[in-house]
Design an enzyme around this catalytic site. Structure first.
Site, short mmCIF file in Angstrom:
data_model
loop_
_atom_site.label_atom_id
_atom_site.label_comp_id
_atom_site.label_asym_id
_atom_site.label_seq_id
_atom_site.Cartn_x
_atom_site.Cartn_y
_atom_site.Cartn_z
N ALA A 6 14.13 -44.31 -10.32
CA ALA A 6 15.38 -44.59 -10.94
C ALA A 6 15.36 -45.49 -11.87
CB ALA A 6 16.32 -44.54 -9.89
N THR B 285 10.56 -42.15 0.74
CA THR B 285 10.14 -42.58 2.34
C THR B 285 9.77 -41.42 2.73
OG1 THR B 285 11.93 -44.72 1.71
CG2 THR B 285 11.76 -43.54 4.03
N GLU C 122 0.90 -0.80 0.16
CA GLU C 122 0.27 0.23 0.07
C GLU C 122 0.87 1.05 0.46
OE1 GLU C 122 -2.42 -3.32 2.66
OE2 GLU C 122 0.19 -2.67 1.88
N ARG D 23 20.36 -21.85 -9.13
CA ARG D 23 21.15 -21.82 -9.42
C ARG D 23 20.10 -21.38 -10.66
NH1 ARG D 23 23.38 -27.22 -8.23
NH2 ARG D 23 21.96 -27.78 -9.97
N GLY E 60 13.42 -38.18 -0.64
CA GLY E 60 13.37 -39.14 -1.48
C GLY E 60 11.53 -39.71 -0.73
N ALA F 221 6.43 -40.01 4.50
CA ALA F 221 6.07 -40.01 5.88
C ALA F 221 5.38 -38.63 5.82
CB ALA F 221 7.33 -40.23 6.72
#
Length: 366
Positions: free
Chosen positions: A165, A297, A56, A210, A295, A301
């Site tokens: 992967a 796991t 503002e 980057r 990753g 969670a």
């Protein structure tokens, strides 16, 4: 009734607000457009950095005397308190604004009440125009205020059959250079980037931004429960950005820089750390948004704990047939327990597809 001109001005304010993403935390992103008494554009601005002038104030400075008798369109209710800057509600009154249209009410108990202050002073203050769009643009900050924890965006990259992967663990590269560059855009607007011990051990990631000029580097966080994944000399410990390595209270971590160690209780059930304690510790450090990069796991969670607010998946037109999946055990044992998502955006990124989705409201019959 809101006019087409009202909608145009508020949508412009929402666009302006987005320019502050990545530089205003722990404050919200806010945009403001001011029209003069005749309805012509007089000034505009956005909150550029924490501790600096609010949206503002920037817009009022740009409008000058033309603000008198005009309308202010603001994405968030004007603040009503004095922090590092003065209350915006008072600034609007002092400038002679006669009408204020704001999209979302301020849920922060320390700052709310600006709308009421304006109304008591005789200003027409209206709430709700394009509220859904404004909420989406300020989701991280609003979530942090309402829930007392950072907003969590889980990002993953996978093949069309959901693999991150190959069977031999090779993964460079599943997605294209364009998709990988786009991930740096996500990092640039996050307060913290979070990975688990498996990712730290396998990839030795640096986790910095980057290729984006002027980007603020996010806090880098590694969940390394037993303090075995992050070794001296790890890229995540370089001087690109600050780093926290979250370890269990009882884990030996003398090999890590003392300032980087964040000790937390272990999870009450199962392996890993207490995620509420982790998010609470980050929130106390001013973190309002977390980019969860893996990753599988750790992502599982977070999903199991109900701590994921948005999912961004980069899908490559590749098939592997075997290898680890993007998501590990998330506490879902039957289809009726599946976490249903609403897709909000699909965008081609080079040869890949970026899909954005949010948890869907509970539906009858699910």
């Amino acid at each position: 009734m809101d006019t087409a001109a009202d909608i145009t001005a508020m949508r412009r304010a929402i666009t302006l607000a987005a320019r502050g993403l990545g530089s205003t935390s722990p404050n919200p992103v806010v945009g403001c457009v001011i029209t003069d008494a005749a309805g012509a554009l007089a000034g505009e601005g956005f909150h550029q950095r924490a501790g600096g002038p609010h949206a503002e104030v920037h817009a009022l400075r740009a409008a000058g005397e033309r603000a008198r008798g005009g309308t202010a369109y603001v994405t968030l209710e004007p603040c009503n308190h004095t922090g590092r800057t003065g209350p915006c509600a008072q600034a609007l009154l002092a400038a002679g604004i006669s009408r204020v249209v704001y999209a979302v009410g301020d849920p922060n108990p320390q700052a709310t009440g600006g709308g009421d202050t304006l109304r008591r002073a005789g200003v027409r203050a209206e709430q709700g125009l394009l509220a859904e769009e404004a909420e989406a643009g300020n989701a991280a900050w609003l979530t942090s205020v309402r829930l007392g924890r950072p907003y969590v965006l889980w990002k993953y990259a996978a093949t069309l059959d959901g693999r991150i992967a190959a069977a031999d663990a090779t993964s460079r590269w599943i997605t294209s250079p364009e998709a990988r560059a786009d991930v740096h855009r996500l990092r640039a607007v996050a307060d913290a980037v979070l990975v688990g011990s498996g990712t730290a051990r396998t990839d030795d990631p640096q986790l910095g931004v980057r290729g984006i000029d002027g980007a603020t580097q996010p806090l880098r966080v590694v969940v390394d429960t037993n303090a075995t994944a992050v070794k001296p000399g790890a890229r995540v410990l370089d001087d690109t950005a600050p780093t926290l390595v979250a370890v269990a209270d009882d884990a030996p971590a003398d090999h890590l820089p003392e300032a980087a160690v964040l000790r937390l209780p272990r999870a009450a059930a199962g392996p890993g750390l207490d995620l509420d304690a982790l998010l609470g510790a980050l929130h106390e450090r001013g973190v309002r948004s977390v980019l969860l990069e893996g990753g599988p796991t750790l992502a599982g969670a977070f999903i199991a704990a109900g701590k994921v607010d948005k999912v961004v998946g980069y899908l490559a037109p590749v098939l592997l047939g075997a290898g680890p999946a993007a998501l590990a055990d998330a506490g879902i044992s039957t289809i009726s327990e599946a976490l249903r998502l609403d897709v909000t955006e699909t965008v081609p990124i080079g040869p890949d597809l970026r899909i954005t989705a949010v948890p869907a409201p509970a539906r009858k019959g699910n």
